[in-house]
Design an enzyme around this catalytic site. Structure first.
Site, PDB file in Angstrom:
ATOM      1  N   ASP A 179      43.532  37.985  43.627  1.00 48.08           N
ATOM      2  CA  ASP A 179      42.627  39.090  43.293  1.00 48.08           C
ATOM      3  C   ASP A 179      42.644  40.171  44.374  1.00 48.08           C
ATOM      4  OD1 ASP A 179      41.324  37.218  45.068  1.00 48.08           O
ATOM      5  OD2 ASP A 179      39.444  38.258  44.696  1.00 48.08           O
ATOM      6  N   GLU A 180      43.675  40.168  45.218  1.00 47.90           N
ATOM      7  CA  GLU A 180      43.749  41.118  46.319  1.00 47.90           C
ATOM      8  C   GLU A 180      44.631  42.313  45.950  1.00 47.90           C
ATOM      9  OE1 GLU A 180      44.196  41.037  51.162  1.00 47.90           O
ATOM     10  OE2 GLU A 180      45.471  39.704  49.982  1.00 47.90           O
TER      11      GLU A 180
END
Length: 247
Positions: free
Chosen positions: A164-165
């Site tokens: 999710d980066e």
């Protein structure tokens, strides 16, 4: 008709030049180009040709074999696209980000026109995965990327680093206030209602902002490290916020 009568106009000069060289050298040639079919549709073609001479070494004709390579070209294009883009979000990946960063850094050092990056991720994303499953988790990541894209400028780049980066490249950003303004827009965009596959979710993001300065020699790794430090501070201060790296 002439060999190049249906060849795309931008390819004709290149073909003629290659054919002239082949006639001059007597060697075979291979060339890829675009040409129209009977329905006026453009196809990618590959021609293999060779000049034929008589006993006086005078050109008699060219023997040329042409085949349709449109499917191969489409496949190559897709391979190239996915080499530089994330499969889930179709946003740029780390490789394309690195290329664009190198270009932005060169421009920054030459023109001092400002350069910043933002690193951000989804707050408590593991809880979303654990509660709703990975299908919804993937859908959240895709929507998260879309909302970032909608919040930045046309010449900015948002890339997915993994999980999710995400990371944003802000070239030609005149000051830290402009970078903060983009972070505020992202925060507001995330606060809009989330409904994923029938589920109503609350999704927020933490962001770390780092600005390049001419007073120090910096690398991409330096700037990312600084933004990571700021991101860590944003998480420690309660998340759903942004922090600036202060040297």
């Amino acid at each position: 008709k002439d060999f190049i009568h249906n060849v795309h106009s931008t390819d004709q000069e290149r073909i003629l030049e290659i054919v002239k060289k082949s006639i001059h050298s007597g060697e075979a040639f291979t060339i890829e180009f675009r040409q129209k079919n009977a329905n006026e549709e453009l196809l990618w073609c590959e021609s293999i040709g060779k000049p034929v001479f008589n006993h006086k070494n005078e050109l008699q004709h060219l023997v040329i074999l042409t085949r349709d390579i449109t499917l191969r070209k489409e496949y190559e294009s897709k391979l190239k696209y996915f080499a530089y883009h994330d499969a889930l979000t179709e946003l740029p990946n780390r490789l394309l980000f690195n290329k664009r960063f190198a270009s932005a850094k060169k421009q920054f050092l030459n023109k001092n026109n400002g350069l910043a990056i933002v690193i951000l991720d989804i707050d408590h994303f593991k809880e979303i995965n654990d509660t709703y499953g990975h299908d919804i988790g993937d859908a959240v990541i895709k929507e998260f990327g879309i909302r970032i894209q909608q919040s930045i400028r046309n010449h900015d780049t948002v890339a997915r680093l993994g999980g999710d980066e995400f990371i944003i490249l802000l070239p030609n950003i005149q000051n830290i206030e402009n970078a903060v303004e983009i972070a505020k827009r992202i925060k507001l965009k995330m606060q809009q209602p989330w409904r994923i596959k029938g589920q109503k979710l609350t999704v927020t993001t933490s962001m770390g902002i780092a600005m390049a300065t001419l007073s120090q020699k910096f690398t991409k790794s330096d700037l990312i490290k600084n933004a990571d430090i700021a991101l860590y501070e944003a998480k420690n201060s309660g998340r759903d916020n942004y922090k600036l790296y202060i040297d």
